[in-house]
Design an enzyme around this catalytic site. Structure first.
Site, PDB file in Angstrom:
ATOM      1  CB  SER A  43      -0.909  -0.006   1.231  1.00  0.00           C
ATOM      2  OG  SER A  43      -0.120  -0.135   2.395  1.00  0.00           O
ATOM      3  CE1 TYR A  96      -4.100   0.775  -0.725  1.00  0.00           C
ATOM      4  CE2 TYR A  96      -3.923  -1.593  -0.944  1.00  0.00           C
ATOM      5  CZ  TYR A  96      -3.884  -0.341  -1.512  1.00  0.00           C
ATOM      6  OH  TYR A  96      -3.636  -0.213  -2.853  1.00  0.00           O
ATOM      7  N   GLY A  97      -5.103  -0.034   5.871  1.00  0.00           N
ATOM      8  CA  GLY A  97      -5.448  -0.732   7.118  1.00  0.00           C
ATOM      9  C   GLY A  97      -6.890  -0.651   7.579  1.00  0.00           C
ATOM     10  CB  CYS A 103       0.627  -5.090   1.753  1.00  0.00           C
ATOM     11  SG  CYS A 103      -0.654  -4.139   2.599  1.00  0.00           S
ATOM     12  CG  ASN A 104       1.147  -8.424   7.282  1.00  0.00           C
ATOM     13  OD1 ASN A 104       1.179  -9.624   7.500  1.00  0.00           O
ATOM     14  ND2 ASN A 104       2.235  -7.669   7.319  1.00  0.00           N
ATOM     15  CB  THR A 105      -3.846  -4.442   5.015  1.00  0.00           C
ATOM     16  OG1 THR A 105      -3.190  -3.989   6.217  1.00  0.00           O
ATOM     17  CG2 THR A 105      -5.297  -4.061   5.073  1.00  0.00           C
ATOM     18  CD  GLU A 126       2.652   5.767   5.856  1.00  0.00           C
ATOM     19  OE1 GLU A 126       1.941   6.621   5.330  1.00  0.00           O
ATOM     20  OE2 GLU A 126       3.041   4.731   5.279  1.00  0.00           O
ATOM     21  CB  CYS A 156       1.721  -4.158  10.356  1.00  0.00           C
ATOM     22  SG  CYS A 156       1.697  -2.587   9.463  1.00  0.00           S
ATOM     23  CB  THR A 157       5.120  -4.199   5.754  1.00  0.00           C
ATOM     24  OG1 THR A 157       4.091  -3.242   5.440  1.00  0.00           O
ATOM     25  CG2 THR A 157       4.750  -5.539   5.156  1.00  0.00           C
TER      26      THR A 157
END
Ligand code: DGL
Length: 273
Positions: free
Chosen positions: A10, A41-42, A72-74, A157, A191-192
């Site tokens: 994402s 995206y979470g 991406c885990n999501t 972020e 989560c990355t």
């Protein structure tokens, strides 16, 4: 013509996974795509994440990638099975898309002595229940505890995670997870983005609890996949190149990306439709 491995996230987080892949498998060509314009995206719905991820996969296929890793885990939790089962057979039956959840689930039970693990992820990843389902296929007796950490990606972020006040929000989710069971001896960072928080997480947990990041696990799993699938391996070119694309401003991407990738990056713009 190059046929690179596509890596999708994402935004920036997948760069922590890609760094591990590029270190273990430097010979291949890669195209990294970050959908920064629409990240994170979470908290998004299944439908939206599926639609965005499908667009990204098609874009990477058009760039010549026969194999794409959803770093991406999501996206892996909420879009991968639909992509593999419904979309791929129609749009590119010869191509493959791999996620990060299954390789992690295959191995995570080996890290615990007590049989209790804790999973930290985005709201979407945790709500999907994908980790519990996958882990129980390989370790049916493992007790899986989980906690969504919706403030961690924004903290990272915005680079606020290094500020003194950030530790409160890091501890808050760790406390919520660890209070679910006193025998949790492994924390999986599902989560990355979260590997950037490891020193702050250790500040709370000390060394008694193992903190597991996914980059190395996913990289070894990809190496194993390529070994088991020579029909795919022989389609990939090996010039050792990496190209980076973002759906948002490349200059902004370059500034933030070094933090996740560990090296300077020069990205180009991408438009998904
Ligand atoms: N890359 C995402 C993951 O691993 C985190 C960022 C997002 O929410 O988009 O879940």
């Amino acid at each position: 013509m190059k046929t690179p491995i596509g890596i999708f996230d994402s935004g920036y987080g997948g760069l922590t996974v890609f760094a591990a892949i590029a270190e273990l498998l430097p010979q291949y060509d890669y195209v990294y795509l970050g959908d920064n314009a629409r990240a994170p995206y979470g908290n998004r719905s299944f439908e939206t994440i599926h639609q965005y991820t499908l667009q990204a996969i098609k874009w990477l296929f058009d760039k010549g990638c026969p194999l794409v890793v959803l770093a991406c885990n999501t996206a892996s939790a909420k879009a991968l099975s639909e992509l593999q089962q419904q979309d791929l057979p129609c749009i590119a039956p010869e191509n493959r898309v791999l996620g990060v959840i299954r390789p992690t689930a295959e191995i995570i039970g080996n890290y615990t002595s007590t049989g209790h693990i804790g999973i930290l992820g985005t709201k979407g990843t945790i709500a999907s229940g994908a980790y519990k389902v996958e882990i129980h296929k390989f370790f049916p007796d493992l007790q899986v505890h989980s906690q969504a950490c919706p403030l961690w990606v924004p903290l990272i972020e915005t680079n606020e995670y290094t500020q003194p006040g950030a530790q409160f929000f890091i501890d808050k989710y760790l406390e919520a997870l660890l209070s679910q069971h006193s025998a949790i001896d492994v924390l999986l960072l599902a989560c990355t983005h979260y590997p950037l928080l490891i020193p702050h997480i250790r500040q709370y947990t000390g060394n008694a609890i193992k903190v597991v990041a996914q980059g190395g696990i996913v990289a070894h799993s990809l190496a194993d996949y390529l070994h088991r699938h020579p029909e795919m391996e022989t389609r990939l070119t090996t010039n050792g190149t990496a190209q980076f694309y973002t759906t948002d401003d490349p200059t902004d991407f370059n500034t933030h990306a070094t933090l996740f990738y560990g090296k300077p990056i020069t990205a180009m713009g991408a438009h998904l439709s």
